[in-house]
Design a protein around this motif. Structure first.
Motif, PDB file in Angstrom:
ATOM      1  N   LEU A 155       0.794  -1.166  -0.015  1.00  0.00           N
ATOM      2  CA  LEU A 155      -0.010   0.099   0.153  1.00  0.00           C
ATOM      3  C   LEU A 155       1.076   1.256   0.000  1.00  0.00           C
ATOM      4  CD1 LEU A 155      -2.632  -1.079   2.657  1.00  0.00           C
ATOM      5  CD2 LEU A 155      -2.874  -1.170   0.339  1.00  0.00           C
ATOM      6  N   GLY A 156       0.287   2.124  -0.572  1.00  0.00           N
ATOM      7  CA  GLY A 156       1.011   3.677  -0.388  1.00  0.00           C
ATOM      8  C   GLY A 156       1.853   3.660  -1.714  1.00  0.00           C
ATOM      9  N   ASN A 157       2.180   2.473  -2.401  1.00  0.00           N
ATOM     10  CA  ASN A 157       3.122   2.839  -3.869  1.00  0.00           C
ATOM     11  C   ASN A 157       2.419   3.476  -4.908  1.00  0.00           C
ATOM     12  OD1 ASN A 157       4.397   2.114  -6.279  1.00  0.00           O
ATOM     13  ND2 ASN A 157       5.450   0.540  -5.212  1.00  0.00           N
ATOM     14  N   PRO A 158       2.758   4.635  -5.379  1.00  0.00           N
ATOM     15  CA  PRO A 158       2.259   5.351  -6.403  1.00  0.00           C
ATOM     16  C   PRO A 158       1.659   4.660  -7.648  1.00  0.00           C
ATOM     17  CG  PRO A 158       3.868   6.832  -5.426  1.00  0.00           C
ATOM     18  CD  PRO A 158       4.107   5.346  -5.005  1.00  0.00           C
ATOM     19  N   TYR A 159       2.924   3.920  -8.119  1.00  0.00           N
ATOM     20  CA  TYR A 159       2.563   2.956  -9.362  1.00  0.00           C
ATOM     21  C   TYR A 159       1.447   1.879  -8.998  1.00  0.00           C
ATOM     22  CZ  TYR A 159       3.550  -0.609 -12.670  1.00  0.00           C
ATOM     23  OH  TYR A 159       3.263  -1.613 -13.799  1.00  0.00           O
ATOM     24  N   GLU A 160       1.453   1.465  -8.035  1.00  0.00           N
ATOM     25  CA  GLU A 160       0.541   0.265  -7.482  1.00  0.00           C
ATOM     26  C   GLU A 160      -0.835   1.003  -7.329  1.00  0.00           C
ATOM     27  OE1 GLU A 160       1.159  -3.136  -7.086  1.00  0.00           O
ATOM     28  OE2 GLU A 160       3.179  -2.981  -7.592  1.00  0.00           O
ATOM     29  N   GLU A 161      -0.824   1.976  -6.687  1.00  0.00           N
ATOM     30  CA  GLU A 161      -2.113   2.506  -6.433  1.00  0.00           C
ATOM     31  C   GLU A 161      -2.873   3.099  -7.882  1.00  0.00           C
ATOM     32  OE1 GLU A 161      -1.151   6.080  -4.519  1.00  0.00           O
ATOM     33  OE2 GLU A 161      -1.333   5.051  -2.444  1.00  0.00           O
ATOM     34  N   LEU A 162      -2.157   3.460  -9.043  1.00  0.00           N
ATOM     35  CA  LEU A 162      -2.478   3.793 -10.367  1.00  0.00           C
ATOM     36  C   LEU A 162      -2.970   2.383 -11.037  1.00  0.00           C
ATOM     37  CD1 LEU A 162      -2.925   5.855 -12.344  1.00  0.00           C
ATOM     38  CD2 LEU A 162      -0.600   5.721 -13.268  1.00  0.00           C
ATOM     39  N   GLU A 163      -2.360   1.345 -10.766  1.00  0.00           N
ATOM     40  CA  GLU A 163      -2.652   0.283 -11.367  1.00  0.00           C
ATOM     41  C   GLU A 163      -3.909  -0.514 -10.926  1.00  0.00           C
ATOM     42  OE1 GLU A 163       0.419  -2.910 -12.461  1.00  0.00           O
ATOM     43  OE2 GLU A 163      -0.276  -3.723 -10.585  1.00  0.00           O
ATOM     44  N   ASP A 164      -3.957  -0.542  -9.467  1.00  0.00           N
ATOM     45  CA  ASP A 164      -5.291  -0.966  -8.725  1.00  0.00           C
ATOM     46  C   ASP A 164      -6.364   0.004  -9.148  1.00  0.00           C
ATOM     47  OD1 ASP A 164      -3.651  -2.798  -7.758  1.00  0.00           O
ATOM     48  OD2 ASP A 164      -3.293  -2.139  -5.784  1.00  0.00           O
ATOM     49  N   ARG A 201      29.476  -2.285 -19.183  1.00  0.00           N
ATOM     50  CA  ARG A 201      29.490  -3.488 -18.142  1.00  0.00           C
ATOM     51  C   ARG A 201      28.720  -3.295 -16.945  1.00  0.00           C
ATOM     52  NH1 ARG A 201      33.739  -4.474 -14.047  1.00  0.00           N
ATOM     53  NH2 ARG A 201      34.493  -2.370 -14.364  1.00  0.00           N
ATOM     54  N   LEU A 202      28.002  -4.147 -16.576  1.00  0.00           N
ATOM     55  CA  LEU A 202      26.986  -4.035 -15.347  1.00  0.00           C
ATOM     56  C   LEU A 202      27.997  -4.348 -14.255  1.00  0.00           C
ATOM     57  CD1 LEU A 202      24.468  -3.843 -14.177  1.00  0.00           C
ATOM     58  CD2 LEU A 202      24.086  -6.402 -14.775  1.00  0.00           C
ATOM     59  N   VAL A 203      28.233  -3.466 -13.366  1.00  0.00           N
ATOM     60  CA  VAL A 203      29.016  -3.662 -12.100  1.00  0.00           C
ATOM     61  C   VAL A 203      28.293  -4.002 -10.990  1.00  0.00           C
ATOM     62  CG1 VAL A 203      30.796  -2.173 -13.014  1.00  0.00           C
ATOM     63  CG2 VAL A 203      28.861  -1.077 -11.750  1.00  0.00           C
ATOM     64  N   LYS A 204      27.120  -3.959 -10.804  1.00  0.00           N
ATOM     65  CA  LYS A 204      26.352  -3.964  -9.516  1.00  0.00           C
ATOM     66  C   LYS A 204      24.840  -3.977  -9.665  1.00  0.00           C
ATOM     67  CE  LYS A 204      25.781  -3.873  -4.923  1.00  0.00           C
ATOM     68  NZ  LYS A 204      26.155  -5.183  -4.019  1.00  0.00           N
ATOM     69  N   VAL A 205      24.194  -5.050  -9.132  1.00  0.00           N
ATOM     70  CA  VAL A 205      22.601  -4.832  -9.008  1.00  0.00           C
ATOM     71  C   VAL A 205      22.338  -4.618  -7.357  1.00  0.00           C
ATOM     72  CG1 VAL A 205      20.478  -6.257  -9.310  1.00  0.00           C
ATOM     73  CG2 VAL A 205      22.219  -6.614 -10.762  1.00  0.00           C
ATOM     74  N   ALA A 206      21.808  -3.451  -7.284  1.00  0.00           N
ATOM     75  CA  ALA A 206      21.544  -2.829  -5.709  1.00  0.00           C
ATOM     76  C   ALA A 206      19.724  -3.244  -5.567  1.00  0.00           C
ATOM     77  CB  ALA A 206      21.901  -1.725  -5.621  1.00  0.00           C
ATOM     78  N   TYR A 207      19.451  -3.304  -4.508  1.00  0.00           N
ATOM     79  CA  TYR A 207      17.844  -3.475  -4.241  1.00  0.00           C
ATOM     80  C   TYR A 207      17.575  -2.437  -3.234  1.00  0.00           C
ATOM     81  CZ  TYR A 207      19.080  -8.090  -6.280  1.00  0.00           C
ATOM     82  OH  TYR A 207      18.963  -8.903  -7.217  1.00  0.00           O
ATOM     83  N   GLY A 208      16.543  -1.718  -3.509  1.00  0.00           N
ATOM     84  CA  GLY A 208      15.844  -0.531  -2.844  1.00  0.00           C
ATOM     85  C   GLY A 208      14.737  -0.988  -2.039  1.00  0.00           C
ATOM     86  N   ASP A 209      14.170  -2.135  -2.517  1.00  0.00           N
ATOM     87  CA  ASP A 209      12.986  -2.909  -2.048  1.00  0.00           C
ATOM     88  C   ASP A 209      11.743  -1.922  -2.148  1.00  0.00           C
ATOM     89  OD1 ASP A 209      14.586  -4.765  -1.112  1.00  0.00           O
ATOM     90  OD2 ASP A 209      14.780  -4.305   1.128  1.00  0.00           O
ATOM     91  N   ASP A 210      11.767  -1.128  -3.157  1.00  0.00           N
ATOM     92  CA  ASP A 210      10.749  -0.478  -3.294  1.00  0.00           C
ATOM     93  C   ASP A 210      10.171   0.331  -2.381  1.00  0.00           C
ATOM     94  OD1 ASP A 210       9.967  -0.663  -6.085  1.00  0.00           O
ATOM     95  OD2 ASP A 210       8.433  -2.008  -6.051  1.00  0.00           O
ATOM     96  N   ASP A 211      11.203   0.972  -1.692  1.00  0.00           N
ATOM     97  CA  ASP A 211      11.015   1.569  -0.703  1.00  0.00           C
ATOM     98  C   ASP A 211      11.916   3.137  -0.955  1.00  0.00           C
ATOM     99  OD1 ASP A 211      10.661   2.473   2.387  1.00  0.00           O
ATOM    100  OD2 ASP A 211      12.596   3.063   2.107  1.00  0.00           O
ATOM    101  N   ASP A 212      11.036   4.224  -0.822  1.00  0.00           N
ATOM    102  CA  ASP A 212      11.727   5.412  -1.447  1.00  0.00           C
ATOM    103  C   ASP A 212      13.145   5.860  -0.853  1.00  0.00           C
ATOM    104  OD1 ASP A 212      11.708   8.355  -2.912  1.00  0.00           O
ATOM    105  OD2 ASP A 212      11.779   8.761  -0.696  1.00  0.00           O
ATOM    106  N   GLN A 213      13.169   5.824   0.541  1.00  0.00           N
ATOM    107  CA  GLN A 213      14.327   6.280   1.242  1.00  0.00           C
ATOM    108  C   GLN A 213      15.518   5.091   1.096  1.00  0.00           C
ATOM    109  OE1 GLN A 213      14.569   9.034   2.627  1.00  0.00           O
ATOM    110  NE2 GLN A 213      16.835   8.626   2.889  1.00  0.00           N
ATOM    111  N   LYS A 214      15.150   3.872   1.122  1.00  0.00           N
ATOM    112  CA  LYS A 214      16.316   2.736   0.864  1.00  0.00           C
ATOM    113  C   LYS A 214      16.744   3.220  -0.623  1.00  0.00           C
ATOM    114  CE  LYS A 214      17.703  -1.732   1.402  1.00  0.00           C
ATOM    115  NZ  LYS A 214      17.112  -3.378   1.650  1.00  0.00           N
TER     116      LYS A 214
END
Length: 363
Positions: free
Chosen positions: A70-79, A219-232
């Protein structure tokens, strides 16, 4: 007439009446059986219900719609698109979901949803396997299950609404990364969660494209994960720029990630030297395109993804389709749609947004 003859005549008459009643009753039973058989739903060779392509959408259908969080703008638009579809069809769709995008955070909410016995559950899965057992329980309870945006295990749902083909999105990410870097240099990916089905599929195709001669300069040097959290996601962007001083681009295939990365870079000394691209909405990325933080990004209309998911769920619940390959149904303003292999329905190719066209889109 003698008493004997009168009694005999009476018994003959009674017997004739009884026989007539038996024949009539047998005739009624035969008619009822034929009527019942003709009104019963058709079945397939394996005993399952067959699709009725000429059937009508049932009125009064009820669905539960579950975003990744809940609270994800993309998800809110989709739903909102899913809710719109059910309202058009005279039904009702309610939104229920977790407050975080953890792998198993949807499970208890899905268990609660099953107890309400809706006609359908429509969700974007946080993890394809974590939700599978509870979705199978829903199907066993005759609840139709549709995934949209992010799939569950294929045997735990009937239909998956894909925004675009996995190959097409992965190719688009590679092409945009090449465009913003001039085809050379280090790039990093800022994804959502490590278990996100859609993200991992797109990144896999991106990796494959980077192995081809066309993209050999990247060259792909890294895949990072923000967990769909804005601050992270914001903090992960900072970490990428610090750890990789020669980075040329951050590719974020998530609307939360791309917006957070662009916000950080827009006030960073590395603005202009490092580009942000990936998947985002025009409204959230407009200012970053115009100030040069992001030259190009792409997306489909999330509301249309949810709208198509709503119609697919309603078609399933109405018996118009079963989820088999080749079946077709009318999806409101999106027109006729066909089910592909493995129950997949593709919305369409993503649109790429640049300074030249971004003001033509509002979502």
């Amino acid at each position: 007439m003698s008493l004997f003859h009168r009694s005999r005549a009476l018994w003959v008459a009674v017997l004739a009446i009884v026989l007539a009643m038996v024949v009539a009753a047998c005739g009624d039973t035969k008619d009822d059986t034929e009527t019942s058989a003709s009104s019963a739903p058709a079945t397939t060779a394996d005993g399952g219900a067959a699709a009725n392509a000429d059937g009508e959408y049932r009125r009064g259908l009820k669905a539960i719609v579950m975003p990744k969080q809940l609270g994800n703008p993309y998800e809110e638009l989709e739903d909102s698109g899913t809710v719109e579809a059910f309202e058009e069809l005279g039904g009702e769709a309610s939104i229920e979901g977790p407050t975080d995008a953890g792998a198993s955070s949807q499970v208890p909410i899905l268990q609660s949803a099953i107890q309400k016995q809706p006609d359908a559950i429509i969700l974007a899965a946080n993890d394809p396997n974590a939700v599978a057992p509870v979705l199978k329980q829903a199907i066993a309870r005759d609840i139709r299950v549709v995934t949209q945006d992010s799939d569950a295990a294929p045997d735990a749902r009937q239909i998956f609404i894909n925004q675009a083909t996995t190959e097409g999105i992965g190719e688009s990410l590679a092409r945009m990364a090449s465009q913003v870097t001039g085809g050379r240099g280090e790039i990093a990916v800022l994804s959502a969660t490590a278990n996100a089905t859609n993200q991992n599929a797109w990144i896999r195709v991106l990796r494959e494209r980077l192995e081809t001669p066309e993209y050999s300069g990247l060259r792909l040097v890294k895949v990072a994960y923000g967990d769909d959290d804005d601050q992270k996601s914001f903090q992960e962007t900072q970490g990428l720029l610090s750890a990789y001083p020669n980075l040329r681009a951050i590719v974020a295939p998530t609307t939360v990630g791309i917006a957070a990365a662009a916000r950080y870079l827009s006030t960073s000394p590395k603005k202009g030297r490092v580009q942000v691209t990936g998947l985002g909405t025009p409204d959230q990325m407009r200012k970053f395109v115009k100030d040069g933080t992001s030259e190009v990004f792409a997306l489909w209309n999330p509301k249309d993804v949810g709208y198509l998911g709503g119609y697919a769920a309603a078609a399933l619940a109405s018996g118009i389709i079963t989820g088999a390959e080749g079946e077709r149904f009318e999806a409101g303003r999106l027109g006729e749609r066909e089910i592909l292999a493995n129950g997949e329905i593709v919305l369409g190719p993503p649109t790429e947004f640049t300074r030249e066209n971004i003001d033509d889109f509002r979502f």
